[in-house]
Design a protein around this motif. Structure first.
Motif, mmCIF file in Angstrom:
data_model
loop_
_atom_site.group_PDB
_atom_site.id
_atom_site.type_symbol
_atom_site.label_atom_id
_atom_site.label_comp_id
_atom_site.label_asym_id
_atom_site.label_seq_id
_atom_site.Cartn_x
_atom_site.Cartn_y
_atom_site.Cartn_z
ATOM 1 N N ARG A 46 0.822 -1.222 0.000
ATOM 2 C CA ARG A 46 0.000 0.000 0.000
ATOM 3 C C ARG A 46 0.852 1.267 0.000
ATOM 4 O O ARG A 46 1.816 1.369 0.737
ATOM 5 N N GLY A 47 0.463 2.212 -0.823
ATOM 6 C CA GLY A 47 1.145 3.506 -0.835
ATOM 7 C C GLY A 47 2.591 3.405 -1.261
ATOM 8 O O GLY A 47 3.405 4.249 -0.906
ATOM 9 N N ASN A 48 2.940 2.348 -2.002
ATOM 10 C CA ASN A 48 4.306 2.132 -2.472
ATOM 11 C C ASN A 48 5.308 1.941 -1.322
ATOM 12 O O ASN A 48 6.481 2.238 -1.476
ATOM 13 N N ARG A 49 4.825 1.473 -0.174
ATOM 14 C CA ARG A 49 5.733 1.209 0.958
ATOM 15 C C ARG A 49 6.583 -0.004 0.645
ATOM 16 O O ARG A 49 6.084 -1.023 0.175
ATOM 17 N N ARG A 50 7.876 0.133 0.928
ATOM 18 C CA ARG A 50 8.815 -0.937 0.640
ATOM 19 C C ARG A 50 8.968 -1.856 1.843
ATOM 20 O O ARG A 50 9.091 -1.384 2.971
ATOM 21 N N TYR A 51 9.034 -3.151 1.566
ATOM 22 C CA TYR A 51 9.299 -4.148 2.606
ATOM 23 C C TYR A 51 10.418 -5.049 2.117
ATOM 24 O O TYR A 51 10.297 -5.702 1.079
ATOM 25 N N TYR A 52 11.508 -5.030 2.862
ATOM 26 C CA TYR A 52 12.698 -5.788 2.503
ATOM 27 C C TYR A 52 12.739 -7.095 3.280
ATOM 28 O O TYR A 52 12.353 -7.136 4.451
ATOM 29 N N GLN A 53 13.258 -8.146 2.632
ATOM 30 C CA GLN A 53 13.446 -9.431 3.287
ATOM 31 C C GLN A 53 14.898 -9.541 3.743
ATOM 32 O O GLN A 53 15.751 -8.738 3.358
ATOM 33 N N HIS A 54 15.156 -10.559 4.567
ATOM 34 C CA HIS A 54 16.478 -10.731 5.176
ATOM 35 C C HIS A 54 17.588 -10.754 4.124
ATOM 36 O O HIS A 54 18.626 -10.085 4.287
ATOM 37 N N HIS A 55 17.396 -11.499 3.039
ATOM 38 C CA HIS A 55 18.452 -11.603 2.018
ATOM 39 C C HIS A 55 18.724 -10.249 1.355
ATOM 40 O O HIS A 55 19.846 -9.978 0.939
ATOM 41 N N GLU A 56 17.715 -9.383 1.289
ATOM 42 C CA GLU A 56 17.910 -8.063 0.701
ATOM 43 C C GLU A 56 18.700 -7.156 1.647
ATOM 44 O O GLU A 56 19.512 -6.346 1.196
ATOM 45 N N VAL A 57 18.485 -7.317 2.945
ATOM 46 C CA VAL A 57 19.269 -6.550 3.923
ATOM 47 C C VAL A 57 20.738 -6.959 3.802
ATOM 48 O O VAL A 57 21.633 -6.099 3.799
ATOM 49 N N LEU A 58 20.990 -8.262 3.666
ATOM 50 C CA LEU A 58 22.371 -8.734 3.483
ATOM 51 C C LEU A 58 22.967 -8.178 2.196
ATOM 52 O O LEU A 58 24.140 -7.781 2.160
ATOM 53 N N MET A 59 22.166 -8.138 1.132
ATOM 54 C CA MET A 59 22.628 -7.613 -0.146
ATOM 55 C C MET A 59 22.977 -6.126 -0.017
ATOM 56 O O MET A 59 23.998 -5.667 -0.546
ATOM 57 N N ILE A 60 22.152 -5.389 0.691
ATOM 58 C CA ILE A 60 22.414 -3.956 0.878
ATOM 59 C C ILE A 60 23.702 -3.758 1.670
ATOM 60 O O ILE A 60 24.510 -2.878 1.351
ATOM 61 N N ARG A 61 23.903 -4.589 2.674
ATOM 62 C CA ARG A 61 25.157 -4.495 3.435
ATOM 63 C C ARG A 61 26.350 -4.787 2.530
ATOM 64 O O ARG A 61 27.396 -4.157 2.649
ATOM 65 N N ARG A 62 26.206 -5.730 1.612
ATOM 66 C CA ARG A 62 27.281 -6.065 0.680
ATOM 67 C C ARG A 62 27.540 -4.889 -0.255
ATOM 68 O O ARG A 62 28.681 -4.517 -0.516
ATOM 69 N N ILE A 63 26.470 -4.283 -0.772
ATOM 70 C CA ILE A 63 26.611 -3.118 -1.651
ATOM 71 C C ILE A 63 27.303 -1.985 -0.900
ATOM 72 O O ILE A 63 28.218 -1.339 -1.421
ATOM 73 N N ARG A 64 26.859 -1.756 0.322
ATOM 74 C CA ARG A 64 27.449 -0.702 1.148
ATOM 75 C C ARG A 64 28.939 -0.937 1.344
ATOM 76 O O ARG A 64 29.748 -0.022 1.232
ATOM 77 N N ASP A 65 29.312 -2.191 1.616
ATOM 78 C CA ASP A 65 30.720 -2.539 1.809
ATOM 79 C C ASP A 65 31.516 -2.273 0.534
ATOM 80 O O ASP A 65 32.603 -1.704 0.587
ATOM 81 N N LEU A 66 30.965 -2.670 -0.607
ATOM 82 C CA LEU A 66 31.666 -2.455 -1.871
ATOM 83 C C LEU A 66 31.873 -0.967 -2.150
ATOM 84 O O LEU A 66 32.957 -0.546 -2.561
ATOM 85 N N LEU A 67 30.837 -0.174 -1.912
ATOM 86 C CA LEU A 67 30.903 1.257 -2.222
ATOM 87 C C LEU A 67 31.697 2.046 -1.183
ATOM 88 O O LEU A 67 32.592 2.826 -1.536
ATOM 89 N N TYR A 68 31.373 1.864 0.075
ATOM 90 C CA TYR A 68 31.940 2.714 1.120
ATOM 91 C C TYR A 68 33.278 2.209 1.651
ATOM 92 O O TYR A 68 34.170 3.007 1.936
ATOM 93 N N ASP A 69 33.433 0.905 1.808
ATOM 94 C CA ASP A 69 34.649 0.380 2.427
ATOM 95 C C ASP A 69 35.704 -0.039 1.409
ATOM 96 O O ASP A 69 36.892 0.141 1.637
#
Length: 161
Positions: A46-69
């Motif tokens: 509803r209302g374009n609210r985003r809901y992330y699953q566990h594997h997506e949180v891990l993926m975001i952490r991986r992306i963050r590590d690649l970009l920032y670290d």
């Protein structure tokens, strides 16, 4: 840097604000990364609210590590993520199970072969009630694993029944 991030709670879905807190990035950055990394597809309700699953949180952490670290550019991180996803798909196709972060449990000093050969694991037609129970449990596990749209090895398993 990833060690300073909080533990990911055992939940099925996370809001964009929760993911931002868990991954150390702002929600607008997460929305931008969705456009840049095609693998990142949170469910929208509803209302374009985003809901992330566990594997997506891990993926975001991986992306963050690649970009920032590690200092990758967006393009470089995108290519690296595609490479990692392809490696994971290849491993699954070859029957390799990725058990990162899973402890091996020893049962009274028995090996897997000992357990598989024991009467407790006998699922022959001579034990139909055990076979039926095992089949039900495997189907429940398959259903739990297939809550997301990703491939799981059990999807192609032939379960006697």
């Amino acid at each position: 840097m990833e060690n300073s991030l909080p533990a990911i709670p055992a939940k099925r879905y996370f809001t964009i604000g929760e993911v931002g807190d868990l991954c150390g990035v702002k929600p607008h950055v997460l929305r931008y990364w969705e456009q840049e990394f095609t693998q990142l597809r949170p469910m929208k309700r509803r209302g374009n609210r985003r809901y992330y699953q566990h594997h997506e949180v891990l993926m975001i952490r991986r992306i963050r590590d690649l970009l920032y670290d590690q200092g990758f550019t967006i393009s470089g991180a995108r290519n690296k993520m595609q490479e990692l996803m392809q490696t994971e798909r290849d491993k699954r196709r070859n029957g390799e199970v990725m058990l990162e972060g899973v402890d091996v449990i020893e049962v009274d000093g028995e090996t897997l072969e000992d357990f598989a050969n024991s009467a407790a694991f006998d699922v022959t037609p001579e034990h139909p009630e055990q076979s039926a129970q095992l089949r039900r449990e495997l189907l429940e596990i398959r259903d739990l694993l297939s809550l997301d749209d990703h491939f799981h090895p059990l999807d192609e398993a032939i379960i006697p029944g």
